[in-house]
Design an enzyme around this catalytic site. Structure first.
Site, PDB file in Angstrom:
ATOM      1  N   THR A 141       0.868  -1.198   0.000  1.00 37.79           N
ATOM      2  CA  THR A 141       0.000   0.000   0.000  1.00 37.79           C
ATOM      3  C   THR A 141       0.902   1.244   0.000  1.00 37.79           C
ATOM      4  O   THR A 141       1.351   1.672  -1.054  1.00 37.79           O
ATOM      5  CB  THR A 141      -0.972   0.008   1.200  1.00 37.79           C
ATOM      6  OG1 THR A 141      -0.238  -0.074   2.412  1.00 37.79           O
ATOM      7  CG2 THR A 141      -1.958  -1.143   1.101  1.00 37.79           C
ATOM      8  N   THR A 186      -0.176  -2.553  11.091  1.00 38.29           N
ATOM      9  CA  THR A 186      -0.704  -2.749   9.732  1.00 38.29           C
ATOM     10  C   THR A 186       0.259  -3.525   8.924  1.00 38.29           C
ATOM     11  O   THR A 186       0.965  -2.996   8.074  1.00 38.29           O
ATOM     12  CB  THR A 186      -0.832  -1.448   8.952  1.00 38.29           C
ATOM     13  OG1 THR A 186      -1.621  -0.592   9.669  1.00 38.29           O
ATOM     14  CG2 THR A 186      -1.464  -1.693   7.591  1.00 38.29           C
ATOM     15  N   GLU A 199       6.909   5.188   7.443  1.00 32.01           N
ATOM     16  CA  GLU A 199       6.517   6.374   6.676  1.00 32.01           C
ATOM     17  C   GLU A 199       7.402   7.556   7.045  1.00 32.01           C
ATOM     18  O   GLU A 199       7.437   7.997   8.192  1.00 32.01           O
ATOM     19  CB  GLU A 199       5.032   6.656   6.904  1.00 32.01           C
ATOM     20  CG  GLU A 199       4.185   5.582   6.201  1.00 32.01           C
ATOM     21  CD  GLU A 199       2.703   5.646   6.524  1.00 32.01           C
ATOM     22  OE1 GLU A 199       1.930   5.101   5.726  1.00 32.01           O
ATOM     23  OE2 GLU A 199       2.332   6.213   7.553  1.00 32.01           O
TER      24      GLU A 199
END
Lengths: 408, 408
Positions: free
Chosen positions: A162, A199, A280
């Protein structure tokens, strides 16, 4: 959605060469669940006899596919197994429609592959709370089944990404009574990463023969020491799933083999580190070692408190050897600590001891270490024998950019 | 250290007019502890009979002045009290030297003011782990004592600022049996803010007469409902201190007066909100109301999990009504939750109910609310009667800028 085009500076140089695991085949397809111009569904097909173990998010708001997988673990292995994963939509917090979508995908996978629905494991990752357009996935199942191939594990790793900036794969081999057993797997995950699975989706395959209960025990233990020791942002996803599939095709029983246990641990640790390295906005990989805590659980509590502290993580981003923030994070963790017996190292530099800055401390030494992209922080509590190691990354403008714009 | 020149966009229009509290005088001085060109020490002098209550950080690595204050609470009030606070250096994690520095400041304050050392309360805020140059402070104590004045509370508020972009003051009055009682106070704090007091210093003064035990009970309760319900970054400081001083000079006994209790609560809530509004990098003030939890404690756990989630906070920064991240934060909090009974509102817009997006939901409505600088998120758990309200701010590039460069 933010365009994420830059690969993490902490990424490995290349995707590793993964060995073929006899008994497992993979296929991928671009189903257009949400993304365009890339694959977003992968199918893994495992031969009869494959045992499956797994660990999952402990979130109280787990997604429909997680609940479905949890109910299926430990079922009979006679008929093989299938794993079907889509990216782009997590099918989480989608109410009754979520269960229906999962069921539709499971049934379609069972029909296409000939594997009973009770042995079809699914996962969905991506945006939460939007209806999963499952018809786009079920429409592709014949094509997926027709294109299964043993050498497509790398493609599978790419299809489940993702916000990941690179696909993540790892492998290991071990020798059991003179015969080689292989382990290989892949993972996705870059944000919403914290203990209790975060996640992440992780799929690991081995040709070892091992019964489900033994495989589950090994998997749970290795997960506690690897994936449950990493954190990017302290946030925990509703979809985290890790599956380990043992096909048994090597004919070698790995049930109580310490070499197999170590190899499985190594593969998980490699993948866990790769997830952190794709955190991230990450520009630094951070290893936090806590020693001298009253027990191992306390050491892990301190380690995660340091790893999750926004002030520690921003100091690391700023290459500031700010050990005061480390003290703060130890103090707030809730685990026992004594200010005056704490010692703190940045890299090999002893910064603080006996409740204060070390008399030999030269800030330039610690500051030099902070320039590295692999930061090592060690804290000794001076209280007992408890130890733990956790891994995280820094908190940067990149994290804000990705998450203030991307609807995950 | 980053230059912080821009006042928070969420700041009040002006510092409030604070009433003089009879029996308390203030002075400030520029001692050059760390900053130049500004005041950095404040002295508050309270008349004999003043009772003092307080709450402090629960960090296991508390600073020397915190430990000193905690030991002194509840002492006899016959001889008045002094409060001496410096900014620029927190005297935290400074070992034996930290205790010695605190002691030197206490003794010098006692000598200059004539108040016994047992009634001198100190605090230090700023960088952790560096020796406090206490001589710069003690050298100024005569000057501080000579310049005490009743109307200098606003100056005192300015002297204790660190990364604050504006001074924070609040006041209230209440009527007890026809006589007016005044409450006024000030606070500092902008980062390292989380429940259990965070990096905050708060000083509140009243001319009410109230015994120490009663004042302590009111203070602790009001703190639980105000300062312990705010969070900027989940980090907890080693120095947090809140003191309430009741001079008794109004002659009005406030011991069991509900109006006084409410007024004290209001002053604390006002100051707590101002701390959030000065959250490092904050562009939005966020109120999170949790209802329908199994109990109040669970509601607060959910509320703080939402308020501390980097993914929720960055979504708010990006003006994204990303209720999926709210679900995630409820799910990970550890308190009981049922995915399928959750309802979520952004502003007045019902976004999700019964485990999924509301059938009447129009994203434009929630998106319009997200443009506001006062964001209201409400979560109903659908399980019981537990409620809580917590306050936070968004997580922006400004937070990274301030904390990647500033050695706090």
């Amino acid at each position: 959605m933010a365009k994420i085009t830059k690969v993490s500076p902490l990424a490995p140089a290349a995707f590793p060469d993964l060995p073929v695991i006899d008994g497992v085949t993979f296929s991928t397809v671009a189903a257009g669940v949400k993304y365009t111009g890339r694959t977003d569904v992968m199918l893994a097909h495992c031969v009869p006899g494959t045992t499956i173990a797994g660990t999952f998010t402990r979130s109280a708001t787990r997604s429909a596919p997680v609940l479905d997988c949890q109910a299926k673990l430990g079922g009979p292995s006679d008929d093989g197994a299938a794993i079907l994963v889509n990216s782009g939509n997590s099918n989480a917090f989608t109410g009754r429609n979520g269960l229906a979508a999962t069921d539709a995908i499971v049934q379609a996978t069972a029909k296409a592959t000939g594997i009973p629905a009770a042995r079809v494991f699914t996962a969905s990752t991506g945006v939460i709370g939007e209806p999963l357009p499952f018809e786009r996935i079920t429409a592709k199942l014949s094509e997926l089944n027709d294109t299964l191939s043993a050498d497509r594990m790398a493609d599978a790793a790419r299809a489940i990404m993702t916000t990941d900036t690179y696909p993540k794969g790892a492998s290991a081999t071990c020798d059991i009574h003179g015969k080689e057993v292989k382990i290989a797997g892949f993972a996705k995950g870059s944000g919403m990463i914290a203990p209790d699975m975060a996640t992440m989706l992780v799929y690991i395959f081995t040709d070892a023969r091992i019964n489900q209960a033994a495989l589950q025990a090994l998997t749970s233990q290795a997960c506690d020491e690897t994936f449950n020791c990493i954190t990017v942002d302290s946030d925990t996803s509703t979809s985290d799933s890790l599956l380990v599939a043992a096909t048994g095709t090597s004919g070698v029983d790995a049930t109580s083999d310490p070499g197999f246990q170590a190899a499985l641990h190594d593969v998980m640790l490699d993948l866990a580190h790769q997830v952190v390295r794709d955190g991230e906005g990450a520009t630094k990989f951070v290893e936090i070692v806590v020693t001298g805590a009253v027990d191992n659980a306390s050491a892990k509590t301190h380690g995660l408190s340091i790893a999750n502290s926004p002030l520690v993580k921003t100091a690391i981003a700023g290459e500031d050897p700010n050990w005061g923030r480390v003290v703060m994070a130890v103090g707030k963790s809730g685990a026992p600590a004594d200010r005056d017996t704490l010692s703190i190292w940045f890299g090999d530099t002893l910064v603080a001891e006996n409740g204060w800055v070390s008399p030999d401390y030269v800030e330039a030494d610690a500051a030099a270490h902070m320039k590295s992209d692999h930061i090592r922080i060690r804290v000794d509590c001076g209280m007992g024998d408890g130890t733990a190691t956790v891994w995280t990354c820094d908190l940067t403008h990149g994290y804000i950019e990705i998450n203030a714009d991307y609807r995950s």
